[in-house]
Every structure is written in structure tokens, then in C-alpha cells.
Scaffold this motif. Structure first.
Motif, PDB file in Angstrom:
ATOM      1  N   PRO A 150      -2.698   6.090  -5.043  1.00 37.45           N
ATOM      2  CA  PRO A 150      -1.531   5.451  -4.403  1.00 37.45           C
ATOM      3  C   PRO A 150      -0.641   4.693  -5.392  1.00 37.45           C
ATOM      4  O   PRO A 150       0.597   4.769  -5.295  1.00 37.45           O
TER       5      PRO A 150
ATOM      6  N   SER B 211       0.858  -1.182   0.000  1.00 37.90           N
ATOM      7  CA  SER B 211       0.000   0.000   0.000  1.00 37.90           C
ATOM      8  C   SER B 211       0.894   1.232   0.000  1.00 37.90           C
ATOM      9  O   SER B 211       2.108   1.138   0.202  1.00 37.90           O
TER      10      SER B 211
ATOM     11  N   ALA C 144       0.599   5.773   0.729  1.00 36.59           N
ATOM     12  CA  ALA C 144      -0.243   6.885   1.197  1.00 36.59           C
ATOM     13  C   ALA C 144       0.007   8.137   0.357  1.00 36.59           C
ATOM     14  O   ALA C 144       1.139   8.409  -0.040  1.00 36.59           O
TER      15      ALA C 144
ATOM     16  N   THR D 227      -4.641   6.240   2.175  1.00 37.15           N
ATOM     17  CA  THR D 227      -3.787   5.074   1.966  1.00 37.15           C
ATOM     18  C   THR D 227      -4.552   4.046   1.152  1.00 37.15           C
ATOM     19  O   THR D 227      -5.700   3.732   1.487  1.00 37.15           O
TER      20      THR D 227
ATOM     21  N   THR E 286      -4.999  12.363   4.375  1.00 31.63           N
ATOM     22  CA  THR E 286      -4.082  11.276   4.017  1.00 31.63           C
ATOM     23  C   THR E 286      -4.905  10.087   3.571  1.00 31.63           C
ATOM     24  O   THR E 286      -5.768   9.620   4.300  1.00 31.63           O
TER      25      THR E 286
END
Ligand SMILES: [Zn+2]
Length: 306
Positions: free
Chosen positions: A203, A147, A149, A159, A157
């Protein structure tokens, strides 16, 4: 000086939702002293004549952009260069899976739908040679994270998952995620404003931007326009393009006023809206249209947000 951008796909007329996103991208760029660039994403589904109509509509509502329009179809060398670099770093591998293969493969229990399960990640040379006989390969990125962010001005933010996503399709066309990242990186774009349907791909793109040594842009994923059924606005939803609105007697200035009103901004001009623009006070809910033909002639403007 950084730059923002609007990047339409020339697959048909822009509708009010697209025009609203374009105005927002312009407002974000101009209010932060950035250049505003126009990029036509015509690698896929481009329809003849559509680019000219879209650019004319954007100009008609008062938008202007810096420099020449950039077309992805003219930038294949840049995408090939990025792929070469990733290949040299052994970060690409061939994938022979069909959509159905991926849907049917067992993936991690919490993986998002469509997440690539890594089927082809570790094929042997012999296995790859055999599969090449049956089906052309796509190229996937051998990612080293699960993943990543990103910072979004409206969502904070965020993610999201980063799987081994496709960077070159099996028909030889650069994948959207690759082309966008290469273009934003090479064009010096450090502010990406676009519809929030693309938030989940940010992302992956930010991760790839970092791999390629580009800066990661700041993001603002803005709410989409929806029809009265809560689905993404489409041309069949009534008078939603400038051409359709013109038939009802609503000109480009009127359409722009509708959009600015939906943003809670002064409607007199783009410059007046720019003076009042404050990203943090933007509505975060979708813009819902009432497109009931019975509203015509009742004094309610069709297409006005409900
Ligand atoms: Zn595969």
C-alpha cells in the motif's frame, strides 16, 4: 506490452525459496504475455561477487530475462529526480528520530508497530536547525492518507496502513520503498510478483507510485518457503542453495523439478510448467522444508516439501 520482474538483493546465494519466487515471477509474466526484467537491488548490503552467482543460478534453473540486467546502484539520478519532484511539491520533511525515539513515542492506539508517529512533521525552522547539529536527517513523505488499497491476485483487495514513511535514509541512501517504486514506474513494470513478507509494504508503494504519476502495478504476493520450525528459510537450514544441493548430487534441473512439484506443476521443463500454469490454483500455504539430516539416505529427498 507490460512487464514483470525479479529483483534480488545480492547479499548471498539464492536459496530454493528465492528461486521459487523467481520461477513464479517468470510464470506470471510469461503466461500473461509480459516481458520479464531482471533488476539487482544493490543499494544496501551488496556482497562482492554475489550478483554474478545469483544470475548464474537463475540461468542454471532455466530462467531467461529480457534486456540488460538493471542495477539500482546505477540509477541514483532517477531517485534524486523523484525526490526533487516531491520536494518541489512540499511533500518531504526532515526527520531526526532514532529507531528508539519512534518505538518510545506514543502513537495512535491501533497503529501497527513501527508506524511513524509524526514527531518531526511540523518542526519549526529553528527546531530543525538545532536538530541538524546533532544528527543527519532522513527524509519522510508527508502522506495525505492513512491507508491505501491494492489489488493482489492471491490476496484479493488488501488495504494497509500508509504512514509518513522514509524515502531517503539519513545516510543518504534512497529508501527501499522509494527505489522500488521509481524503478517499477520507469521500467514500465505493471506486475509485481514477490514474497508475501512484502505484502504490507505494497500500500505504501502503490500510494507513492500514484503520487509520482506512475501506474499502480498489479500484485501477486506469493507464499514464502519456511523451515521446519515455521521460520523463513535460510542457508543454515541445510541443503537449500544450488551449490549445497550439488554436493548431495541434486543438479539445477533437479532443484527446478522440486520447486515445480511444490507448485503442483509439471516438472519436466519450465515450458511444460508454463503451459499448465494457472495463478488461481497456486498453493497459498507456505512451502515447508524438512531438512532433517536423518532423512538423508532414507529414500526421502532432503528439502522436499513435507
Ligand atoms: Zn522524526
Amino acid at each position: 506490452m507490460g512487464a514483470g520482474r525479479f529483483a534480488p538483493s545480492p547479499s548471498g546465494d539464492l536459496h530454493l525459496g528465492n528461486l521459487r519466487t523467481a520461477i513464479l515471477a517468470w510464470l506470471f509474466a510469461r503466461s500473461s504475455e509480459r516481458a520479464f526484467l531482471m533488476r539487482v537491488e544493490d543499494l544496501d548490503r551488496a556482497r562482492a561477487g554475489s550478483e554474478e552467482l545469483q544470475l548464474a543460478d537463475l540461468a542454471a534453473i532455466g530462467l531467461s530475462w529480457d534486456g540488460d540486467v538493471v542495477r539500482q546502484s546505477e540509477r541514483s539520478g532517477h531517485y534524486a529526480g523523484a525526490l526533487d519532484e516531491l520536494r518541489d511539491r512540499e511533500m518531504l520533511y526532515e526527520c531526526f528520530c532514532t529507531r528508539r525515539d519512534i518505538a518510545e513515542a506514543a502513537s495512535a492506539p491501533h497503529a501497527a508497530p513501527g508506524t511513524y508517529p509524526g514527531t518531526c512533521r511540523n518542526l519549526t525552522g529553528t527546531e530543525r536547525a538545532a536538530k541538524r547539529e546533532l544528527r543527519p536527517a532522513a527524509l519522510r513523505l508527508r502522506t495525505e492518507v492513512g491507508s491505501f488499497a491494492v489489488a493482489d491476485q492471491l490476496h484479493g483487495t488488501y488495504t494497509g496502513a500508509v504512514d509518513d514513511f522514509v524515502v531517503l535514509r539519513n545516510d543518504g541512501v534512497p529508501a527501499y520503498n522509494l527505489a522500488v517504486v521509481v524503478d517499477d514506474g520507469l521500467q514500465g513494470i505493471d506486475q509485481v510478483v514477490r514474497g508475501d513478507d512484502l505484502l504490507s509494504s505494497a500500500p505504501r508503494q502503490a500510494y507513492l507510485a500514484q503520487l509520482l504519476g506512475y501506474g499502480i502495478p498489479g500484485y501477486a504476493h506469493v507464499p514464502l518457503a519456511l523451515n521446519s520450525h515455521g521460520k523463513r528459510l535460510a542457508k543454515r537450514d541445510g541443503a537449500v542453495t544450488l551449490a549445497q544441493l550439488a554436493v548431495l548430487g541434486i543438479d539445477a534441473d533437479g532443484a527446478r523439478s522440486m520447486i515445480l512439484a511444490s507448485l503442483g506443476l509439471p516438472t519436466a521443463s519450465l515450458d511444460a510448467a508454463l503451459d499448465a500454469f494457472e495463478p488461481t490454483s497456486l498453493p497459498t500455504d507456505p512451502w515447508v522444508f524438512t531438512t532433517d539430516p536423518n532423512a538423508l539416505g532414507t529414500g526421502k529427498t532432503i528439502g522436499w516439501p513435507s
